[in-house]
Design an enzyme around this catalytic site. Structure first.
Site, PDB file in Angstrom:
ATOM      1  N   ASP A   1      75.956 -16.533   2.055  1.00 52.91           N
ATOM      2  CA  ASP A   1      75.352 -16.321   3.647  1.00 52.91           C
ATOM      3  C   ASP A   1      75.201 -14.929   3.919  1.00 52.91           C
ATOM      4  O   ASP A   1      75.805 -14.014   3.953  1.00 52.91           O
ATOM      5  CB  ASP A   1      76.027 -17.002   4.462  1.00 52.91           C
ATOM      6  CG  ASP A   1      76.473 -18.510   4.082  1.00 52.91           C
ATOM      7  OD1 ASP A   1      75.503 -19.074   3.486  1.00 52.91           O
ATOM      8  OD2 ASP A   1      77.545 -18.997   4.390  1.00 52.91           O
TER       9      ASP A   1
ATOM     10  N   ASP B   1      79.619 -11.916  13.006  1.00 53.02           N
ATOM     11  CA  ASP B   1      80.533 -12.374  12.031  1.00 53.02           C
ATOM     12  C   ASP B   1      81.468 -11.261  11.692  1.00 53.02           C
ATOM     13  O   ASP B   1      82.938 -11.442  11.283  1.00 53.02           O
ATOM     14  CB  ASP B   1      80.026 -12.630  10.540  1.00 53.02           C
ATOM     15  CG  ASP B   1      79.087 -13.997  10.713  1.00 53.02           C
ATOM     16  OD1 ASP B   1      79.749 -14.934  11.188  1.00 53.02           O
ATOM     17  OD2 ASP B   1      77.907 -14.003  10.162  1.00 53.02           O
TER      18      ASP B   1
ATOM     19  N   GLU C   1      86.494 -16.776   5.479  1.00 52.97           N
ATOM     20  CA  GLU C   1      85.250 -17.341   4.803  1.00 52.97           C
ATOM     21  C   GLU C   1      84.274 -15.901   4.338  1.00 52.97           C
ATOM     22  O   GLU C   1      83.745 -15.619   3.533  1.00 52.97           O
ATOM     23  CB  GLU C   1      84.225 -17.821   5.711  1.00 52.97           C
ATOM     24  CG  GLU C   1      82.885 -18.057   5.369  1.00 52.97           C
ATOM     25  CD  GLU C   1      81.881 -18.858   6.433  1.00 52.97           C
ATOM     26  OE1 GLU C   1      82.463 -20.012   6.993  1.00 52.97           O
ATOM     27  OE2 GLU C   1      80.510 -18.474   6.315  1.00 52.97           O
ATOM     28  N   GLU C   2      85.108 -14.820   5.349  1.00 52.23           N
ATOM     29  CA  GLU C   2      83.996 -13.451   5.031  1.00 52.23           C
ATOM     30  C   GLU C   2      84.666 -12.744   3.925  1.00 52.23           C
ATOM     31  O   GLU C   2      84.178 -11.568   3.954  1.00 52.23           O
ATOM     32  CB  GLU C   2      83.854 -12.593   6.492  1.00 52.23           C
ATOM     33  CG  GLU C   2      83.127 -13.379   7.575  1.00 52.23           C
ATOM     34  CD  GLU C   2      81.754 -13.793   7.188  1.00 52.23           C
ATOM     35  OE1 GLU C   2      81.306 -13.414   6.139  1.00 52.23           O
ATOM     36  OE2 GLU C   2      81.226 -14.741   7.723  1.00 52.23           O
TER      37      GLU C   2
ATOM     38  N   ASP D   1      87.619 -19.372   9.375  1.00 50.72           N
ATOM     39  CA  ASP D   1      86.205 -18.948   9.470  1.00 50.72           C
ATOM     40  C   ASP D   1      85.865 -18.276  10.790  1.00 50.72           C
ATOM     41  O   ASP D   1      86.097 -19.063  11.901  1.00 50.72           O
ATOM     42  CB  ASP D   1      85.427 -20.481   9.519  1.00 50.72           C
ATOM     43  CG  ASP D   1      83.995 -19.978   9.529  1.00 50.72           C
ATOM     44  OD1 ASP D   1      83.542 -18.804   9.619  1.00 50.72           O
ATOM     45  OD2 ASP D   1      83.049 -20.978   9.326  1.00 50.72           O
TER      46      ASP D   1
ATOM     47  N   LEU E   1      83.539 -16.827  12.570  1.00 54.34           N
ATOM     48  CA  LEU E   1      82.553 -17.129  13.385  1.00 54.34           C
ATOM     49  C   LEU E   1      81.526 -18.227  12.800  1.00 54.34           C
ATOM     50  O   LEU E   1      80.688 -17.754  11.982  1.00 54.34           O
ATOM     51  CB  LEU E   1      81.763 -16.066  13.898  1.00 54.34           C
ATOM     52  CG  LEU E   1      80.805 -16.144  15.100  1.00 54.34           C
ATOM     53  CD1 LEU E   1      81.936 -16.352  16.201  1.00 54.34           C
ATOM     54  CD2 LEU E   1      80.241 -14.761  15.575  1.00 54.34           C
ATOM     55  N   ASP E   2      81.940 -19.322  12.866  1.00 51.73           N
ATOM     56  CA  ASP E   2      81.056 -20.423  12.201  1.00 51.73           C
ATOM     57  C   ASP E   2      79.800 -20.829  13.044  1.00 51.73           C
ATOM     58  O   ASP E   2      79.876 -20.847  14.229  1.00 51.73           O
ATOM     59  CB  ASP E   2      81.874 -21.859  12.137  1.00 51.73           C
ATOM     60  CG  ASP E   2      81.204 -22.962  11.364  1.00 51.73           C
ATOM     61  OD1 ASP E   2      81.232 -22.807  10.169  1.00 51.73           O
ATOM     62  OD2 ASP E   2      80.806 -23.876  12.201  1.00 51.73           O
TER      63      ASP E   2
ATOM     64  N   GLU F   1      87.070 -24.907   6.882  1.00 54.37           N
ATOM     65  CA  GLU F   1      86.293 -25.818   7.596  1.00 54.37           C
ATOM     66  C   GLU F   1      86.529 -27.114   7.691  1.00 54.37           C
ATOM     67  O   GLU F   1      86.965 -27.731   8.710  1.00 54.37           O
ATOM     68  CB  GLU F   1      84.889 -25.470   7.031  1.00 54.37           C
ATOM     69  CG  GLU F   1      84.000 -24.010   7.312  1.00 54.37           C
ATOM     70  CD  GLU F   1      82.786 -23.755   6.821  1.00 54.37           C
ATOM     71  OE1 GLU F   1      81.950 -23.118   7.354  1.00 54.37           O
ATOM     72  OE2 GLU F   1      82.426 -24.344   5.864  1.00 54.37           O
TER      73      GLU F   1
HETATM   74  P1  AHM Z   1      72.496 -26.196   7.694  1.00 52.07           P
HETATM   75  O1  AHM Z   1      72.098 -25.218   8.386  1.00 52.07           O
HETATM   76  O2  AHM Z   1      72.532 -26.617   6.079  1.00 52.07           O
HETATM   77  O3  AHM Z   1      72.379 -27.710   8.240  1.00 52.07           O
HETATM   78  O4  AHM Z   1      74.191 -26.099   7.822  1.00 52.07           O
HETATM   79  C1  AHM Z   1      74.877 -26.105   8.866  1.00 52.07           C
HETATM   80  C2  AHM Z   1      76.532 -25.840   8.686  1.00 52.07           C
HETATM   81  C3  AHM Z   1      77.201 -26.264   9.846  1.00 52.07           C
HETATM   82  O5  AHM Z   1      77.730 -27.404   9.870  1.00 52.07           O
HETATM   83  C4  AHM Z   1      78.282 -25.064   9.827  1.00 52.07           C
HETATM   84  O6  AHM Z   1      78.390 -24.405  10.985  1.00 52.07           O
HETATM   85  C5  AHM Z   1      77.483 -23.907   9.176  1.00 52.07           C
HETATM   86  O7  AHM Z   1      76.584 -24.629   8.062  1.00 52.07           O
HETATM   87  C6  AHM Z   1      78.471 -23.312   7.956  1.00 52.07           C
HETATM   88  O8  AHM Z   1      78.144 -21.961   7.713  1.00 52.07           O
HETATM   89  P2  AHM Z   1      78.321 -20.664   8.326  1.00 52.07           P
HETATM   90  O9  AHM Z   1      80.158 -20.662   8.374  1.00 52.07           O
HETATM   91  O10 AHM Z   1      78.307 -19.594   7.525  1.00 52.07           O
HETATM   92  O11 AHM Z   1      77.772 -20.612   9.742  1.00 52.07           O
HETATM   93 MG    MG Z   2      81.626 -21.646   8.392  1.00 49.02          MG
END
Ligand code: AHM
Ligand code: MG
Length: 345
Positions: A64, A70, A93-94, A115, A117-118, A282
């Site tokens: 990502d 983040d 996560e980072e 995580d 900043l989710d 998560e």
């Molecule tokens: P999507 O964009 O494939 O639907 O995924 C959304 C999901 C969320 O539930 C979650 O917050 C996020 O992907 C996790 O990714 P990150 O932690 O990088 O924001």
């Molecule tokens: Mg996340």
């Protein structure tokens, strides 16, 4: 004492006092974390003014794009947690690898997996985002924590929760004695009890899934979502779709209103199902919260909290929410006779 005058600090302390062997370490750890979250909340709130939207240009372990917020959240939490003497290591996560505690600071008996900043793909649109955390007690004796301390089952968590940066900032947490929510009162800078003992309704009226991925769903998921679009016998209405794309916001709604959230594997290549969400920081903490609120959380083939992590950024499919809704999904898995997402043949 009035509910509105119970701070999260006092609540955490009183929960820990219920354990005879408590040393105050877990309380100290969670206090440090709430301070970090107040700083992150401030940064999130002023992001548009301070010109800290946008990407750093780097990618994290899952590929990502890392946003500037983040990285601010990651640094803020790390700096708040590295010196308290409660932790023996961190996982984020980072960060692709274990995050050690600097040699100059004492090592504690817990590890923090988070995580920072989710939901960060939502940042520029001012949509709710959050921080997710999970706490385990170390299983190695002393000194620096190791990979062995991290690769655990969710059922071994001693605490878990999230901070939600939404129309207000909240912390929702559990130490295995129910789920409690606190809302930040910005005028005094304290999280005050606002959601006393959250209990998820046994059945909801919302479902939450990224429908854009439908072509890659397995058969039980396709059939189940189709079923939700028919009139429900009890309500005479189909389920309504709610999907924010921020796990913290989608799970918070599911905890409070009930219903179901699904992020199944992409089974476009049936021999190689691809889940998206990460177990340790998560899926496992959200599943611990959901079970503590009276709901359920499964991968499609097993209880999430029974899954043994095999790597730091291990990914699993997730279906969680109201008990009856999850049971109906399970029935579709059984009836389909297919091997549901994530199950190895
Ligand atoms: P999507 O964009 O494939 O639907 O995924 C959304 C999901 C969320 O539930 C979650 O917050 C996020 O992907 C996790 O990714 P990150 O932690 O990088 O924001
Ligand atoms: Mg996340």
């Amino acid at each position: 004492m009035e509910k509105s005058s119970i701070t999260v600090q006092r609540h955490i302390l009183e929960q820990e006092r219920k354990h005879q062997q408590a040393t105050g370490d877990l309380t100290g750890l969670l206090w440090d974390l709430t301070l970090a979250a107040k700083v992150v909340s401030r940064e999130v709130n002023r992001a548009g003014l301070a010109d800290i939207f946008g990407a750093t240009g780097e990618e994290n372990e899952s590929g990502d794009l890392v946003k500037r917020l983040d990285s601010i959240a990651q640094d803020t939490i790390y700096r708040a947690m590295d010196h308290g003497g409660h932790l023996c290591l961190m996982v984020s996560e980072e960060s692709p690898d274990l995050i050690p505690i600097p040699a100059k600071y004492p090592k504690g008996k817990y590890l923090l997996l988070y995580d920072p900043l989710d939901g960060s793909s939502n940042i520029e649109a001012n949509v709710s985002i959050g921080t997710i955390f999970s706490v385990h007690r170390r299983i190695t004796g002393s000194g620096d924590g190791t990979l062995e301390d991290c690769l655990r089952k969710g059922s071994e968590q001693v605490a878990a929760g999230y901070f939600l940066y939404g129309s207000s900032t909240m912390i929702v947490y559990t130490t295995g004695q129910g789920v409690y929510g606190f809302t930040l009162d910005p005028s005094i800078g304290e999280f005050m009890l606002s959601h006393d003992r959250i209990v998820t309704p046994p059945q909801g009226k919302y479902y939450s899934i990224n429908e854009g991925n439908a072509a890659g769903w397995d058969e039980p998921t396709r059939n189940y979502v189709q079923h939700l679009k028919q009139k429900d016998k009890a309500t005479g209405r189909p389920y309504s779709l709610r999907y924010i794309g921020s796990l913290v916001a989608d799970i918070h709604r599911t905890l409070v209103y009930g219903g179901i959230f699904l992020y199944p594997s992409d089974t476009s290549d049936p021999a190689n199902p691809k889940p998206k969400l990460r177990l340790l920081y998560e899926v496992a903490p959200m599943s611990f919260l959901m079970e503590q609120a009276g709901g359920a959380a499964i991968t499609g083939t097993q209880r999430v909290l029974d899954v043994q992590a095999t790597s730091l950024h291990h990914k699993v499919p997730i279906v969680l929410g109201s008990k009856q809704d999850v049971a109906t999904y399970e029935r579709f898995c059984t009836e389909s006779g297919t091997v549901p997402a994530g199950k190895k043949k």
